[in-house]
Design an enzyme around this catalytic site. Structure first.
Site, PDB file in Angstrom:
ATOM      1  N   ASP A   1       0.780  -1.265  -0.108  1.00  0.00           N
ATOM      2  CA  ASP A   1       0.050  -0.020  -0.048  1.00  0.00           C
ATOM      3  C   ASP A   1       1.014   1.123   0.184  1.00  0.00           C
ATOM      4  O   ASP A   1       2.077   1.153   0.303  1.00  0.00           O
ATOM      5  CB  ASP A   1      -0.874   0.051   1.050  1.00  0.00           C
ATOM      6  CG  ASP A   1      -1.868   1.218   1.425  1.00  0.00           C
ATOM      7  OD1 ASP A   1      -2.236   1.683   0.431  1.00  0.00           O
ATOM      8  OD2 ASP A   1      -1.880   1.682   2.408  1.00  0.00           O
ATOM      9  N   LYS A   2       0.357   2.306  -0.219  1.00  0.00           N
ATOM     10  CA  LYS A   2       1.183   3.564  -0.341  1.00  0.00           C
ATOM     11  C   LYS A   2       0.979   4.492   0.799  1.00  0.00           C
ATOM     12  O   LYS A   2       2.036   4.502   1.605  1.00  0.00           O
ATOM     13  CB  LYS A   2       0.622   4.519  -1.678  1.00  0.00           C
ATOM     14  CG  LYS A   2       1.733   5.520  -1.745  1.00  0.00           C
ATOM     15  CD  LYS A   2       1.196   6.563  -2.841  1.00  0.00           C
ATOM     16  CE  LYS A   2      -0.032   7.304  -2.344  1.00  0.00           C
ATOM     17  NZ  LYS A   2       0.291   8.503  -1.497  1.00  0.00           N
TER      18      LYS A   2
ATOM     19  N   LYS B   1     -16.946  18.136  -0.206  1.00  0.00           N
ATOM     20  CA  LYS B   1     -15.683  17.632  -0.657  1.00  0.00           C
ATOM     21  C   LYS B   1     -15.396  16.410  -1.283  1.00  0.00           C
ATOM     22  O   LYS B   1     -16.363  15.617  -0.820  1.00  0.00           O
ATOM     23  CB  LYS B   1     -14.703  18.108   0.422  1.00  0.00           C
ATOM     24  CG  LYS B   1     -14.765  17.238   1.609  1.00  0.00           C
ATOM     25  CD  LYS B   1     -13.904  17.535   2.559  1.00  0.00           C
ATOM     26  CE  LYS B   1     -13.901  16.330   3.684  1.00  0.00           C
ATOM     27  NZ  LYS B   1     -13.149  16.681   5.027  1.00  0.00           N
TER      28      LYS B   1
ATOM     29  N   GLY C   1      -5.103   3.554  -3.636  1.00  0.00           N
ATOM     30  CA  GLY C   1      -6.297   4.271  -3.956  1.00  0.00           C
ATOM     31  C   GLY C   1      -6.124   5.534  -4.429  1.00  0.00           C
ATOM     32  O   GLY C   1      -7.153   6.397  -4.785  1.00  0.00           O
TER      33      GLY C   1
ATOM     34  N   LYS D   1      -7.150  -5.343  -4.729  1.00  0.00           N
ATOM     35  CA  LYS D   1      -5.674  -5.527  -4.274  1.00  0.00           C
ATOM     36  C   LYS D   1      -5.659  -6.864  -4.077  1.00  0.00           C
ATOM     37  O   LYS D   1      -4.506  -7.397  -4.631  1.00  0.00           O
ATOM     38  CB  LYS D   1      -5.358  -4.823  -2.903  1.00  0.00           C
ATOM     39  CG  LYS D   1      -5.551  -3.492  -3.206  1.00  0.00           C
ATOM     40  CD  LYS D   1      -5.099  -2.572  -1.845  1.00  0.00           C
ATOM     41  CE  LYS D   1      -5.112  -1.095  -1.806  1.00  0.00           C
ATOM     42  NZ  LYS D   1      -4.842  -0.367  -0.725  1.00  0.00           N
TER      43      LYS D   1
ATOM     44  N   ASP E   1      -1.325  -0.960   6.117  1.00  0.00           N
ATOM     45  CA  ASP E   1      -1.574  -0.303   7.472  1.00  0.00           C
ATOM     46  C   ASP E   1      -2.826  -0.152   7.768  1.00  0.00           C
ATOM     47  O   ASP E   1      -3.262   0.286   9.029  1.00  0.00           O
ATOM     48  CB  ASP E   1      -0.832   0.854   7.439  1.00  0.00           C
ATOM     49  CG  ASP E   1      -1.401   2.029   6.795  1.00  0.00           C
ATOM     50  OD1 ASP E   1      -1.628   2.133   5.643  1.00  0.00           O
ATOM     51  OD2 ASP E   1      -1.514   3.162   7.563  1.00  0.00           O
TER      52      ASP E   1
ATOM     53  N   ASP F   1      -6.511  -2.635   3.458  1.00  0.00           N
ATOM     54  CA  ASP F   1      -5.447  -3.589   3.206  1.00  0.00           C
ATOM     55  C   ASP F   1      -5.631  -5.139   3.720  1.00  0.00           C
ATOM     56  O   ASP F   1      -4.818  -5.792   3.357  1.00  0.00           O
ATOM     57  CB  ASP F   1      -4.176  -2.854   3.804  1.00  0.00           C
ATOM     58  CG  ASP F   1      -3.719  -1.444   2.892  1.00  0.00           C
ATOM     59  OD1 ASP F   1      -4.266  -1.532   1.779  1.00  0.00           O
ATOM     60  OD2 ASP F   1      -3.441  -0.793   3.880  1.00  0.00           O
TER      61      ASP F   1
END
Length: 1315
Positions: free
Chosen positions: A546-547, A728, A852, A1002, A1022, A1026
């Protein structure tokens, strides 16, 4: 990545229903049920259209039948559909009949806000995966299980407030007593034995012991044959009993805790186990919730309570829960009456759907109104609630399941070799049985006179001339076969499984104790949550990461903003003291409070905001920061002398913004720094301090962020009675719902220019690696507001399809928005990430990033962390249909000369492709920018004419490929016919980045590799989204980050920083693999050499299955004589130091090439075993051939010789000698002598005194020495020749270590080694 729990009571739309709650089929306005059912816990984006509440064939076909007027129908449908025309266009494509089956497989493009896999503590993830997914090619590629039971009743649970008798008499709910123990005094013995014998090894032991009890098969003493089984059963039972005793003690302490329960008009203490559903309970500060309760009131006048859910989901940050304002009077008047209708018990800790009937009103209840068992009350004096779920029905207890265990790769290979040994065992037993049959057939007439088989006893006493138990030729052959199985039983290394468990425990101990993997910033140490796959860490080929929060810190900092088409904040990339002074001074000047966290502000924007509120641009900036401050779920908490944020005192105190989303906290802090300070939030209003003037906004409704809409909105009423929606969200979902160009040409061109500038700013922010959001707003007239309010109230109180109905209501107002601007938030890389990724790539490991985030953001992060390099050629797959995706994949493969893995590839090409070293790649076309930094050239692969392509094909050699693909394309690609194309392309690339992917996608990418290769995969993340990926991979690693501990609880290993992954794999992974691989081969050798020695003896005793060794010597051989050195070496041996392994990452490739354990090594070991067994038997055989030595003396010699030779064999292979290694090796040999002396000193044993006679003979000791030399000489010579002429990389590095020639040993320790 970051998740947001529902906050306001009116926002209960986020509370989904269990999957069986389905509404009657009716046509809803713009229903998105075929995209995602009302059950918001489902991660599968596209549900089966046959169960949807509406079939979308065309955009205009959705007609709300429950609206009587046709004009209203047309207006509502048109408005809702115009809110996101692109969304509905895609929806209609996805739900067509010919693609319906495909969409339920791996989920779509929408990322779930709360992955359901995070809902089960320590449990395997579940994602409501449809059962029609075809099975994969490999067994270990497991599929998702249904985490949430769909067997919930349609009838809701009825809870009568303060009337537990009426509540429980009708429904017979469970009490609040919990039980986590397995056994009682009565059931312990039978139940424990039943559980233990589920292990095949114990059944094997039991069968062998049972056979040995039969008189014709009594090879060993009956007591001796039972000893190993009884010993293992006893030790395991003691361990299980102790663990269950601790559970009983914990249950007893938990059930006997006390809480204040309303009894006879007063709150009195009552034990937890006696609390029932329907009772009213009062909890004080720092106390733990005894059950799941709906809040009725709190000590806060606004009904706010703060709880900590650390015991439930591991998240340490405080969460806010609310009591409905309608129930506040209930608490103040002590009149606890009412009826709650809630969903049936389920495991979803992030959803709750219920309504309360009070004073002829239906009040919606959501997840923000319930507190769960195990949570602690913080920063709140007291709360009062009514019990809705108790005991085993609480969400905490429903989630207390155990995660699935994984099997290591080495263990699966070991099972294959065990099968070969089983075949060999059957062959040897068949040889003995056949030989004995032939011998008996030839000597049938002389059986009375032969020493081994006699029909009558020839002895003194009463047994003389008595018939011997001779059962005939056929039965004797059968009994001989079974006796041989008993004798050769250790050929099947059952003890190896126990040894492996001990070794893994020891390895885990040292991994946990590694201080270089301790994260001082978070105080988290390395965790081994699974003991079954330590050795798999040394064979990882693919890492799926994951990023956000994994590669980055997930600590958001507001950096830039685009307001009304103008960019602000670019100067903030360099911190300046002046900006701090401006922020602090301005904050102090405007009001007496400042935020706990301060940021740098743009002086230009700050000056602009201080101007009078006049002009379109100034009004847009005003609404922009109002939206940042109001459209969120952040709670302001006073840190200072005055706890009341609404107090107008001038005392300076800090405000701590409590929020579960780092993004939201960063935006609120930024708004506060610019003078728009959120100072109060309640269930019904928000107070914002705008440049010193307080504005109260009444909250009319809140639409939480979800994976379908990808945006959040709040409907507020201003003091002037105007109603506005503030929104938003992600740019992909926001830009499509902005208002159309104005009829006025001047304003239309201005809007277009603002939008163009904003989109340019968004691209710029993404290229800098910033996370982006788009801000918009819209005034609602009375008609629009009334229409929305009606739908919103209906949806909020609905017990079925609530989430889908709330999304439909949101679509009524989230359309025709005015673009206010965009934000850019920086999420910095973690320390050491670039160095770790570079080191892992040098080790031959492929790192894929699954995120994502936007494509540009992911690429920017990829460049900064050295995942992408300037020399790489990119392949971008952004398809909007199955046909386009197929064309892009095929063209990419043709353009770069990538062949399909099963067609026309020779072995060399396959190897290159397998390792990712594609030989036909295009050269780099990176370009140097004005700043001197080489940019990454984005080259989308598009379909071109083949003839033109062939003419312009450049030289592809020596250039690496990088694949970038988005989640929308994966929706179409993750199919059987396109998966193979993606697999060919992705495995040919050095780097793969998947953007905008959902949690199930994923997991689908991981399964793509697992199902088509034998490569080991590792997933690291994290967050809750995930978990699916972590559970799907062979090895799952969780990061103890900012998003709770869902990933940690679902993982096999956990750590504080991504950079520790380098040490975990390259050091501990390498050590664990090398140790375990050698230990398995050594155990095969150790047992086989003993069995073959017995086999040669039986061949020389007329195949009679007699033994020269004592029963206890045979039992102690694996239990005492040779077991300890195996465990010690498996835990402590190190072929190379950690500095060497980190300095030369390519040494890790030894595990990828299976150098430590493979079929060739197995058969070489077996040949060596054959030779040593021949030496062991025939050296004493020929030495004492003409002597009068009895079989017990010969057995004593064989016992000593085999123990010495196997231990010296092990000593020859030890790479790192420490004191405990010496004690284990030489101590085992000494223990063997000691045991033999003790056994031979017992007069009742037939071998009484043999060791004393043998030890006095020089021939005895010379025979032992000769056996050792002859047995180990071929092995020694082969090692010398092989390591001299064909040394491995590990051997070369080891010699460099010994000769002090490594750079780090000369004072040049690489910086990356310092953790």
């Amino acid at each position: 990545m970051s998740t947001v729990d529902p906050l306001l009571l009116s926002s209960s739309g986020s509370a989904g229903l269990p999957s069986k709650y389905t509404a009657p089929a009716r046509s809803s306005v713009g229903s998105v049920s075929c995209l995602c059912r009302a059950d918001s816990v489902s991660s599968s984006v596209y549900e089966d259209c046959e169960t949807a509440s509406v079939n979308l064939v065309e955009e205009g076909d959705a007609v709300p039948r429950h609206y009587p007027e046709e004009s209203d129908v047309s207006r509502v449908a048109e408005r809702f559909q115009s809110a996101d025309s692109h969304f509905f266009h895609r929806l209609s494509l996805e739900c067509s009949q010919n693609e319906r089956q495909r969409k339920v497989s791996w989920g779509g493009v929408m990322e779930m806000q709360r992955s359901p896999s995070s809902l089960e503590i320590g449990a395997a993830p579940s994602s409501q995966e449809k059962p029609n997914r075809l099975p994969r090619g490999r067994n270990k590629s497991s599929h998702f299980e249904d985490l949430f039971s769909s067997e919930h009743e349609h009838d809701p649970r009825l809870i009568y407030i303060n009337d537990p008798t009426r509540t429980n008499d009708r429904y017979e709910f469970t009490g609040n007593e919990i039980r986590t123990s397995k056994y009682t005094l009565i059931t312990f013995l039978p139940k424990n034995l039943f559980i233990q014998f589920h292990r095949l090894a114990y059944v094997y032991f039991l069968v062998i012991a049972a056979l040995n009890q039969l008189p014709p098969l009594a090879v060993f003493g009956r007591t001796a044959s039972l000893f190993p089984l009884l010993f293992v059963l006893f030790v395991t039972a003691i361990k299980d009993g102790y663990e269950d005793w601790r559970r009983h003690r914990s249950d007893r302490n938990e059930n006997n805790r006390e809480a204040c329960v309303l009894q006879h008009g007063d709150f009195r203490l009552k034990k937890w186990k006696s609390i029932r559903a329907g009772e009213v309970v009062k909890i004080h500060s720092n106390e733990t919730m005894p059950c799941d309760m709906v809040l009725l009131g709190t000590s806060d006048p606004n009904g706010i309570a703060y709880i900590q859910t650390m015991n439930l989901d591991g998240e340490s940050n405080l969460k806010t829960r609310y009591a409905r304002q309608e129930t506040v009077s209930m608490v103040s008047n002590s009149s606890y009456l009412g009826l709650i209708k809630c969903e049936q018990p389920n495991r979803n800790i992030y959803e709750f759907t219920a309504t309360m009937e009070l004073n002829n009103q239906r009040i919606p209840l959501g997840q923000s109104n319930i507190v769960l068992r195990g949570c602690q009350l913080k920063n709140t004096e007291w709360i009062i609630g009514v019990v809705v779920y108790a005991g085993q029905e609480t969400k905490a207890m429903l989630n207390s399941t155990i995660s699935r265990s994984k099997t290591s790769n080495l263990e699966s290979y070991m099972n294959r070799e065990t099968l070969w040994l089983s075949v060999f065992l059957l062959i040897t037993c068949s040889v003995v049985a056949t030989g004995m049959g032939v011998w008996l057939f030839k000597n049938t007439k002389n059986l009375d006179a032969l020493p081994y088989y006699r029909k009558k006893y020839f002895t003194f006493g009463r047994e003389n001339r008595k018939d011997f138990e001779f059962y005939g030729l056929a039965l004797e052959i059968f009994f001989s076969f079974l006796s041989s199985v008993i004798i050769f039983q250790i050929m099947i290394p059952i003890s190896l499984y126990i040894t492996m468990e001990l070794v893994r425990v020891g390895q885990s101990y040292f991994m946990i104790g590694d201080t270089r993997m301790y994260d001082s910033s978070s105080g988290s140490r390395f965790q081994c949550r699974s003991l079954n796959i330590n050795e798999d860490l040394g064979q990882i080929r693919y890492i799926f990461s994951d990023k956000t929060g994994t590669l980055t810190q997930n600590k958001m900092e507001f950096q830039q903003a685009s307001i009304y088409g103008r960019n602000y904040g670019s100067s903030l990339q360099v911190t300046s003291d002046s900006s701090h002074e401006i922020s602090t001074a301005e904050s102090s000047r405007q009001h007496g409070r400042k935020p706990k966290s301060e940021i740098n502000v743009d002086p230009v924007l700050m000056t602009f905001l201080n101007q009078p509120l006049f002009g379109e641009e100034r009004l847009a900036a005003h609404d922009f920061f109002l939206t940042l401050a109001a459209c969120n779920t952040v709670i302001p908490v006073s840190i200072g002398s005055s706890p009341d944020l609404t107090n107008e005192v001038n005392e300076v105190g800090a405000i701590d913004y409590q929020g579960e989303s780092p993004d939201e906290q960063a935006l609120v802090i930024a708004a506060s720094a610019y003078g728009y300070k959120l100072v109060e939030r309640t269930t019904g209003h928000i107070v914002i301090d705008v440049l010193g003037e307080r504005i109260r906004l009444d909250v009319l409704g809140l639409h939480e962020f979800d994976s379908v809409r990808k945006r959040m909105s709040v409907v507020v009423r201003f003091p002037d009675n105007t109603v506005k929606v503030l929104v938003k969200g992600a740019d992909t979902s926001m830009l499509s719902i902005l208002k159309r160009g104005s009829d006025d040409e001047r304003f239309g061109s201005l809007d277009a220019k603002i939008r163009e500038n904003t989109e340019n700013h968004l691209s710029s922010y993404s290229s800098e690696g910033l996370r982006t959001l788009v801000i918009g707003s819209k005034y609602l007239n009375d008609e629009e507001f009334s229409e929305w309010q009606e739908r919103y109230e209906e949806a909020s109180t609905s017990m079925t399809e609530r989430s889908a109905k709330l999304r439909q209501a949101a679509g009524l107002v989230e359309c025709g928005l005015t673009l206010l601007g965009a934000t850019g938030i920086e999420d910095k890389l973690q320390d050491g990430v670039p160095e770790a990724i570079e080191c892992l790539r040098q080790a031959g490991i492929k790192v894929w990033v699954l995120t994502g985030d936007k494509q540009e953001t992911a690429i920017s992060i990829g460049l900064s962390c050295r995942l992408l390099t300037q020399s790489m050629q990119s392949i971008i797959i952004n398809g909007s249909s199955e046909f386009e995706c197929r064309r892009l994949l095929v063209d990419a493969k043709a353009k770069f000369g990538i062949k399909s893995t099963g067609f026309g590839l020779d072995s060399e090409d396959k190897e290159d492709l397998y390792n990712g070293d594609v030989s036909k790649l295009r050269s780099s076309n990176g370009q140097v920018s004005e700043s001197g930094i080489q940019n990454f050239q984005l080259t989308g692969v598009v379909a071109t004419d083949k003839s033109e392509n062939s003419e312009n094909t450049p030289n592809f050699k020596d250039t690496e490929l990088a694949l970038i693909i988005d989640g929308n394309s994966l929706v179409y690609i993750l199919e059987k016919d396109l998966e193979s194309e993606l697999f060919d392309l992705a495995t040919s690339c050095k780097v793969v980045i998947c953007c905008r992917v959902a949690p199930l996608q994923k997991a689908g990418i991981v399964d793509l590799i697992k199902s088509r290769t034998s490569d080991m995969t590792l997933a690291i993340g994290d967050g809750a989204n995930d978990v699916s990926m972590i559970q799907m991979a062979d090895v799952g690693v969780g990061i103890c980050g900012q998003e709770g501990r869902q990933a940690v609880m679902a993982s096999d290993f956990a750590m504080g920083q991504f950079r520790f992954l380098k040490r975990l794999l390259l050091v501990h992974g390498h050590w664990n693999y090398q140790r375990m691989a050698y230990m398995i081969l050594y155990n095969f050798y150790r047992n086989a050499v003993f069995v073959l020695m017995l086999f040669w003896y039986i061949l020389h005793t007329a195949y009679s299955a007699t033994l020269a060794l004592t029963d206890w010597s045979s039992v102690f051989y694996s239990l005492i004589y040779t077991s300890v050195p195996t465990v010690v070496v498996g835990i402590l041996d190190k072929d190379l130091s950690h500095n060497t392994l980190l300095y030369y990452p390519r040494l890790y490739e030894a595990g990828l090439r299976n150098e430590g354990y493979n079929m060739t090594l197995f058969w070489i070991t077996m040949l060596d075993t054959l030779w040593q067994s021949l030496v062991l038997f025939y050296v004493p055989f020929f030495t004492y051939n003409i002597s009068t030595m009895d079989i017990w003396s010969m057995g004593s010699l064989w016992t000593i010789a085999v123990v010495i030779i196997v231990n010296i064999h092990l000593a020859m292979d030890i790479q790192r000698w420490v004191l405990i290694s010496h004690l284990a090796i030489w101590g085992s040999i000494a223990a063997t002598f000691l045991c033999m002396v003790l056994i031979d000193s017992i007069p009742v044993f037939p071998n009484y005194g043999t060791i004393y006679n043998m030890a006095a003979s020089r021939t005895y000791w010379l025979s032992v020495c000769l056996i050792i030399v002859l047995g180990l000489l071929p092995r020694f010579l082969c090692k010398v020749i092989y390591e001299t002429f064909w040394p491995s990389d590990i051997q070369i590095a080891r010699e460099c270590e010994l000769l002090k020639k490594l750079p780090q040993q000369m004072g040049s320790v690489p910086e990356s080694d310092i953790s």
